[in-house]
Design an enzyme around this catalytic site. Structure first.
Site, PDB file in Angstrom:
ATOM      1  CD  GLU A  99      13.247  27.001  -4.202  1.00  0.00           C
ATOM      2  OE1 GLU A  99      12.509  27.945  -4.534  1.00  0.00           O
ATOM      3  OE2 GLU A  99      13.351  25.948  -4.879  1.00  0.00           O
ATOM      4  CD  GLU A 169       7.319  21.624  -2.314  1.00  0.00           C
ATOM      5  OE1 GLU A 169       6.861  21.496  -3.448  1.00  0.00           O
ATOM      6  OE2 GLU A 169       7.992  22.603  -1.952  1.00  0.00           O
ATOM      7  N   GLY A 175      13.475  20.256  -7.817  1.00  0.00           N
ATOM      8  CA  GLY A 175      14.284  20.745  -8.934  1.00  0.00           C
ATOM      9  C   GLY A 175      15.381  19.801  -9.370  1.00  0.00           C
ATOM     10  CB  SER A 215      11.254  16.180  -9.487  1.00  0.00           C
ATOM     11  OG  SER A 215      12.412  16.952  -9.259  1.00  0.00           O
TER      12      SER A 215
HETATM   13  C1  PEP Z   1       8.861  23.445  -5.570  1.00  0.00           C
HETATM   14  O1  PEP Z   1       9.839  24.174  -5.540  1.00  0.00           O
HETATM   15  O2  PEP Z   1       7.876  23.694  -4.861  1.00  0.00           O
HETATM   16  C2  PEP Z   1       8.892  22.304  -6.465  1.00  0.00           C
HETATM   17  C3  PEP Z   1       8.105  21.321  -6.205  1.00  0.00           C
HETATM   18  O3  PEP Z   1       9.766  22.377  -7.511  1.00  0.00           O
HETATM   19  P1  PEP Z   1       9.984  21.272  -8.682  1.00  0.00           P
HETATM   20  O4  PEP Z   1       8.644  20.769  -9.089  1.00  0.00           O
HETATM   21  O5  PEP Z   1      10.675  22.028  -9.768  1.00  0.00           O
HETATM   22  O6  PEP Z   1      10.824  20.193  -8.088  1.00  0.00           O
END
Ligand code: PEP
Length: 254
Positions: A99, A169, A175, A215
């Site tokens: 992000e 990630e 998300g 997630s």
């Molecule tokens: C994150 O933004 O680091 C993340 C892993 O978000 P989520 O678990 O909501 O996918």
């Protein structure tokens, strides 16, 4: 797999209020006795760090920041320095979250400066790397993630790496409710470990925690943690719900 327990990190993102934080941390603290070998870290927004740090002081829960600047002080409006974080008992800092990269234009070069400033201040940086859905469809995910990782590790070639963690990630999993499969995550983690080994050698590669994020929920956590190279998780949405985060920590503790 790193020796010692798994590391479970909660990224609260821009979600916080004194009442909500107090309730969430209170519930986590009530179960902290059952974390076993697992380590838990919460990363609140900057403004909530002092209060959260005070609540968890002396407990097994550590505090992380969601970012960190590379300078110690000066004309850097909106930024927070490593020593400011240290003053509030912050021991971890997320750097290079997708992000930050996508919405705030953070480049690999900026991420590298943040990473090494954290290392220099004895804050453990959690370097986030990950490919987009389109990149995975094209089959270039390993190359993308490797280049993000090497850009940061190479920037510190002259220095000691200290202690750091890497969080894989995949952007398409964040998300969305659609986690990577344990097998796909493991394949990427093995690749990441080999890159860390190539840069810093086997000893450091073996002791560097590689976290999966995207997630993560109570449902898939145990399968992820059963994989050889998955040493923990970076958890977004589920870290805001005490029961969910505790269930993930419990999967990590087993
Ligand atoms: C994150 O933004 O680091 C993340 C892993 O978000 P989520 O678990 O909501 O996918």
């Amino acid at each position: 797999m790193v020796s010692g327990g798994k590391l479970v990190v909660g990224n609260w993102k821009m979600n916080s209020s004194p009442a909500a934080d107090g309730a969430l941390v209170g519930q986590l603290l009530r179960s902290a006795g059952s974390f076993g070998a697992a380590s838990a870290v919460v990363c609140p927004p900057f403004i909530a760090i002092p209060a959260v740090a005070e609540m968890v002081a002396g407990s097994p829960i550590a505090v992380g920041a969601q970012n960190v600047h590379w300078e110690e002080k000066g004309a850097f409006t909106g930024e927070i320095s490593p020593s400011m974080l240290r003053n509030y008992s912050v021991t971890y800092a997320i750097v290079g979250h997708s992000e930050r990269r996508a919405l705030f234009g953070e480049t690999d070069a900026a991420v590298a400066r943040r990473f090494w400033a954290a290392v220099g201040a004895s804050i453990v940086p959690i370097l986030c790397v990950g490919e987009s859905g389109e990149e995975r469809n094209l089959g270039v995910q390993n190359a993308i993630v490797e280049s993000q990782l090497r850009a940061v590790l190479r920037a510190g070639e002259a220095g000691s790496p200290g202690k750091f963690a890497v969080a894989y990630e995949p952007i398409w999993a964040i998300g969305t409710g659609k986690s990577a499969s344990a097998a796909d995550a493991q394949a990427m983690h093995r690749h990441l470990r080999s890159v860390v080994e190539d840069v810093f050698g086997e000893g450091i590669a073996k002791r560097t925690p590689l976290l999966y994020g995207g997630s993560v929920s109570r449902h898939g956590a145990a399968d992820l943690f059963a994989e050889k190279d998955i040493d923990g998780a970076l958890v977004g949405g589920a870290s805001l719900v005490a029961g969910e985060f505790l269930a993930i920590i419990s999967a990590a503790a087993n």
